[in-house]
Write a protein that holds these residues in place. Structure first.
Motif, PDB file in Angstrom:
ATOM      1  N   PRO A 129       0.847  -1.196   0.000  1.00 27.43           N
ATOM      2  CA  PRO A 129       0.000   0.000   0.000  1.00 27.43           C
ATOM      3  C   PRO A 129       0.887   1.253   0.000  1.00 27.43           C
ATOM      4  CG  PRO A 129      -0.403  -1.404   1.942  1.00 27.43           C
ATOM      5  CD  PRO A 129       0.807  -1.940   1.274  1.00 27.43           C
ATOM      6  N   GLN A 130       0.406   2.319  -0.639  1.00 26.38           N
ATOM      7  CA  GLN A 130       1.219   3.546  -0.743  1.00 26.38           C
ATOM      8  C   GLN A 130       1.453   4.183   0.626  1.00 26.38           C
ATOM      9  OE1 GLN A 130      -0.692   6.987  -2.409  1.00 26.38           O
ATOM     10  NE2 GLN A 130       1.141   7.515  -3.591  1.00 26.38           N
ATOM     11  N   ILE A 131       0.439   4.113   1.479  1.00 24.44           N
ATOM     12  CA  ILE A 131       0.599   4.597   2.847  1.00 24.44           C
ATOM     13  C   ILE A 131       0.633   3.335   3.697  1.00 24.44           C
ATOM     14  CG2 ILE A 131      -0.373   6.055   4.672  1.00 24.44           C
ATOM     15  CD1 ILE A 131      -2.110   7.326   2.427  1.00 24.44           C
ATOM     16  N   ALA A 132       1.746   3.117   4.415  1.00 18.52           N
ATOM     17  CA  ALA A 132       1.889   1.795   5.031  1.00 18.52           C
ATOM     18  C   ALA A 132       2.845   1.809   6.207  1.00 18.52           C
ATOM     19  CB  ALA A 132       2.401   0.800   3.987  1.00 18.52           C
ATOM     20  N   TRP A 133       2.766   0.758   6.988  1.00 19.44           N
ATOM     21  CA  TRP A 133       3.736   0.477   8.046  1.00 19.44           C
ATOM     22  C   TRP A 133       5.126   0.421   7.389  1.00 19.44           C
ATOM     23  CZ3 TRP A 133       5.201  -4.971   9.917  1.00 19.44           C
ATOM     24  CH2 TRP A 133       5.891  -4.902  11.138  1.00 19.44           C
ATOM     25  N   MET A 142      15.836  -5.431   2.559  1.00 21.46           N
ATOM     26  CA  MET A 142      16.760  -6.430   3.110  1.00 21.46           C
ATOM     27  C   MET A 142      16.764  -7.720   2.294  1.00 21.46           C
ATOM     28  SD  MET A 142      18.306  -4.873   5.420  1.00 21.46           S
ATOM     29  CE  MET A 142      19.318  -6.135   6.198  1.00 21.46           C
ATOM     30  N   ALA A 143      15.658  -7.999   1.626  1.00 23.41           N
ATOM     31  CA  ALA A 143      15.586  -9.218   0.808  1.00 23.41           C
ATOM     32  C   ALA A 143      15.962  -8.925  -0.647  1.00 23.41           C
ATOM     33  CB  ALA A 143      14.179  -9.794   0.884  1.00 23.41           C
ATOM     34  N   ASN A 144      16.493  -7.709  -0.876  1.00 26.95           N
ATOM     35  CA  ASN A 144      16.853  -7.275  -2.232  1.00 26.95           C
ATOM     36  C   ASN A 144      15.679  -7.375  -3.205  1.00 26.95           C
ATOM     37  OD1 ASN A 144      19.506  -6.384  -1.877  1.00 26.95           O
ATOM     38  ND2 ASN A 144      20.185  -8.513  -1.726  1.00 26.95           N
ATOM     39  N   LEU A 145      14.569  -6.879  -2.739  1.00 30.13           N
ATOM     40  CA  LEU A 145      13.370  -6.851  -3.578  1.00 30.13           C
ATOM     41  C   LEU A 145      13.039  -5.404  -3.919  1.00 30.13           C
ATOM     42  CD1 LEU A 145      11.134  -9.331  -1.536  1.00 30.13           C
ATOM     43  CD2 LEU A 145      12.391  -9.832  -3.629  1.00 30.13           C
ATOM     44  N   LYS A 146      12.348  -5.238  -5.011  1.00 29.23           N
ATOM     45  CA  LYS A 146      11.838  -3.914  -5.342  1.00 29.23           C
ATOM     46  C   LYS A 146      10.401  -3.822  -4.815  1.00 29.23           C
ATOM     47  CE  LYS A 146      13.567  -4.525  -9.626  1.00 29.23           C
ATOM     48  NZ  LYS A 146      13.606  -4.703 -10.957  1.00 29.23           N
ATOM     49  N   THR A 147       9.890  -2.608  -4.768  1.00 28.32           N
ATOM     50  CA  THR A 147       8.506  -2.446  -4.313  1.00 28.32           C
ATOM     51  C   THR A 147       7.733  -1.592  -5.313  1.00 28.32           C
ATOM     52  OG1 THR A 147       9.006  -0.452  -3.051  1.00 28.32           O
ATOM     53  CG2 THR A 147       9.144  -2.530  -1.863  1.00 28.32           C
ATOM     54  N   LEU A 152      -4.086   3.947  -2.054  1.00 27.29           N
ATOM     55  CA  LEU A 152      -5.063   3.267  -1.195  1.00 27.29           C
ATOM     56  C   LEU A 152      -6.503   3.700  -1.420  1.00 27.29           C
ATOM     57  CD1 LEU A 152      -3.607   2.911   2.401  1.00 27.29           C
ATOM     58  CD2 LEU A 152      -4.738   1.147   1.057  1.00 27.29           C
ATOM     59  N   PHE A 153      -6.688   5.002  -1.670  1.00 25.96           N
ATOM     60  CA  PHE A 153      -8.067   5.492  -1.686  1.00 25.96           C
ATOM     61  C   PHE A 153      -8.409   6.241  -2.967  1.00 25.96           C
ATOM     62  CE2 PHE A 153      -6.669   5.615   2.816  1.00 25.96           C
ATOM     63  CZ  PHE A 153      -7.434   4.539   3.242  1.00 25.96           C
ATOM     64  N   GLU A 154      -9.669   6.090  -3.305  1.00 24.20           N
ATOM     65  CA  GLU A 154     -10.250   6.926  -4.346  1.00 24.20           C
ATOM     66  C   GLU A 154     -11.428   7.562  -3.627  1.00 24.20           C
ATOM     67  OE1 GLU A 154     -12.012   4.671  -7.498  1.00 24.20           O
ATOM     68  OE2 GLU A 154     -11.384   6.168  -8.969  1.00 24.20           O
ATOM     69  N   LYS A 161      -9.070   0.396  -8.619  1.00 18.17           N
ATOM     70  CA  LYS A 161      -8.471   0.635  -9.939  1.00 18.17           C
ATOM     71  C   LYS A 161      -6.950   0.686  -9.827  1.00 18.17           C
ATOM     72  CE  LYS A 161      -9.164   3.775 -13.793  1.00 18.17           C
ATOM     73  NZ  LYS A 161      -8.322   4.967 -13.574  1.00 18.17           N
ATOM     74  N   SER A 162      -6.466   1.429  -8.851  1.00 11.00           N
ATOM     75  CA  SER A 162      -5.018   1.522  -8.670  1.00 11.00           C
ATOM     76  C   SER A 162      -4.438   0.156  -8.291  1.00 11.00           C
ATOM     77  CB  SER A 162      -4.693   2.559  -7.591  1.00 11.00           C
ATOM     78  OG  SER A 162      -3.332   2.489  -7.269  1.00 11.00           O
ATOM     79  N   PHE A 163      -5.170  -0.567  -7.452  1.00 11.66           N
ATOM     80  CA  PHE A 163      -4.742  -1.905  -7.040  1.00 11.66           C
ATOM     81  C   PHE A 163      -4.595  -2.801  -8.272  1.00 11.66           C
ATOM     82  CE2 PHE A 163      -5.760  -6.243  -5.567  1.00 11.66           C
ATOM     83  CZ  PHE A 163      -4.842  -6.368  -4.539  1.00 11.66           C
ATOM     84  N   GLN A 164      -5.597  -2.739  -9.136  1.00 11.08           N
ATOM     85  CA  GLN A 164      -5.581  -3.584 -10.343  1.00 11.08           C
ATOM     86  C   GLN A 164      -4.453  -3.177 -11.284  1.00 11.08           C
ATOM     87  OE1 GLN A 164      -9.622  -2.882 -11.630  1.00 11.08           O
ATOM     88  NE2 GLN A 164     -10.363  -4.739 -10.643  1.00 11.08           N
ATOM     89  N   GLU A 165      -4.294  -1.862 -11.471  1.00 14.23           N
ATOM     90  CA  GLU A 165      -3.247  -1.387 -12.388  1.00 14.23           C
ATOM     91  C   GLU A 165      -1.863  -1.796 -11.888  1.00 14.23           C
ATOM     92  OE1 GLU A 165      -5.680   2.507 -14.033  1.00 14.23           O
ATOM     93  OE2 GLU A 165      -3.992   2.806 -12.663  1.00 14.23           O
TER      94      GLU A 165
END
Ligand code: PLP
Length: 411
Positions: A129-133, A142-147, A152-154, A161-165
């Motif tokens: 989520p764009q706003i997140a812990w 730390m796991a060498n992953l991208k994000t 979160l909201f419309e 829609k953003s989630f799907q895209e």
């Protein structure tokens, strides 16, 4: 830095929360406690400003013989009674038709971490989520992953829609999806998806699963503070509809549920349509557990099992009192915010309310201006987090109006 592995980010953690907590503590000494609003602390506090540690959780814990505390756990995957009880606690009262397995973890952190780091390969992307812990990002790094983040909201609703895209973009580049949804009681906005929103999410993920395997990581750290406690797990029945190419991992935390943050006890509940797939994830999670933390505190697991079975009435009674208190505090804040025109993200329940910011520049100016008025909060992406979990009812009264006045001076 030549002493640590090459493939690691060596930039120190900027502990923005700790710095502000310190500032608030100093301000209390300098100006007097009653003049300072300290909305920084993310744990449950009572009306007297004391950390809540449930009697119904800690009285039994204190009765546990020292030998039980000293002992290793019964298994690397957790004590059998604990594993059963976690499953019962989460899906025992709903109609869950999925195969499942539980792995004990050090808090919700352990469950989130093994899922992120064991389900993706280096260089792949985890969806957040764009706003997140903040720890999600750190775990990925730390796991060498991208994000990649979904908005979160419309308006006042989940931004499907953003989630799907976001999922579609990631799916175009890699052959798996790992997605974090922190729900219910999202940290830091306090949003909870409706049943219909969950239905849409599952429907879409089933579509994605026609192309790639999908891991849905549902972080439920605050679930036991949902205002409609009796129905807080109902949405999980939607998971019955997942396709064969989808696995759901539920990250559970005793930290909040039992106010036992320091005991480091939690669990990953793996759910899937097929026994073999669930077992496949379980095998890897067990090895990761054994290789990193070995086993979870025996007494902490036993205590959860006791408190949520034999001591259930006392526990429920005590916890419900605090859930009511949390609701009282958040009702005051959100109602006054609405009246004053202080823009908040759509809060439904949970420990935090977050003020909506147009940009992080505006957020920084506002955060500073609030501190000048002795209101201490925590900066989050595009927001200012107000920890109603640790503010007294008295602190909550009039706060939103004050915050709106200050906001007007730093647009
Ligand atoms: N998930 C969220 C959103 C959190 O805010 C936290 C703690 O703050 C956790 C998970 C994990 O907490 P713990 O590891 O103490 O269970």
């Amino acid at each position: 830095m030549r002493f640590v592995k090459k493939e690691v980010n060596t930039t120190p953690i900027e502990d923005t929360v700790f710095v502000i907590v310190e500032k608030a503590a100093k301000a209390k000494v300098q100006y007097g406690k009653e003049k300072v609003v300290d909305a920084t602390i993310g744990s449950l506090y009572d009306e007297e400003g004391k950390l809540v540690a449930f009697d119904s959780g800690f009285d039994p814990y204190n009765e546990i013989p020292k030998e039980t505390k000293a002992k290793y756990a019964g298994s690397f995957t957790g004590n059998p009674a604990y594993r059963n009880q976690v499953a019962d606690w989460l899906i025992g009262n709903i109609d869950c038709r999925l195969k499942h397995s539980v792995i004990a973890t050090p808090g919700g952190t352990g469950a989130v971490n093994i899922t992120i780091s064991e389900c993706l390969d280096q260089g792949e992307t985890v969806i957040l989520p764009q706003i997140a812990w903040g720890s999600y990002q750190l775990m990925a790094t730390m796991a060498n992953l991208k994000t990649k983040s979904y908005t979160l909201f419309e308006g006042d609703h989940f931004n499907l829609k953003s989630f799907q895209e976001t999922c579609s973009e990631v799916m175009a580049q890699q052959e798996k999806l790992v997605i974090v949804i922190n729900d219910p009681c999202h940290n830091p906005t306090g949003y909870s998806l409706s049943k219909e929103e969950w239905q849409e999410v599952i429907r879409f993920l089933n579509d994605c699963a026609k192309q790639v395997p999908v891991v849905l990581l549902n972080d439920i750290a605050y679930i036991d503070y949902a205002y409609d406690t009796a129905h807080s797990r109902d949405y999980m029945e939607q998971f019955n509809a997942i396709g064969e190419n989808v696995v759901v991992v539920i990250a559970f935390s005793c930290s909040k549920s039992l106010t036992s943050y320091g005991l480091r006890c939690g669990a990953a509940l793996i759910l899937g349509q097929n026994e073999a797939d669930v077992r496949g994830v379980e095998v890897v999670f067990e090895k990761a557990a054994r290789a990193t933390w070995s086993n979870i505190a025996n007494a902490a697991m036993d205590n959860f099992t006791y408190v949520t079975t034999e001591n259930l009435a006392e526990y429920t009674n005590e916890k419900d009192g605090y859930v009511k208190l949390l609701k009282e505090r958040s009702d005051i804040f959100t109602k006054e915010a609405c009246e004053a025109g202080l823009p908040c993200y759509p809060y439904k329940e949970g420990f935090f309310v977050t003020i909506r910011m147009e940009s992080n520049e505006q957020r920084d100016r506002y955060h500073e201006a609030l501190m000048n008025e002795l209101i201490f909060t925590v900066k989050v992406n595009l927001g200012i987090r107000v920890a109603v979990c640790s503010l007294s009812i008295n602190d909550c009264k009039g706060l939103a109006k004050r915050m709106k006045t200050i906001l007007d001076t730093c647009q």
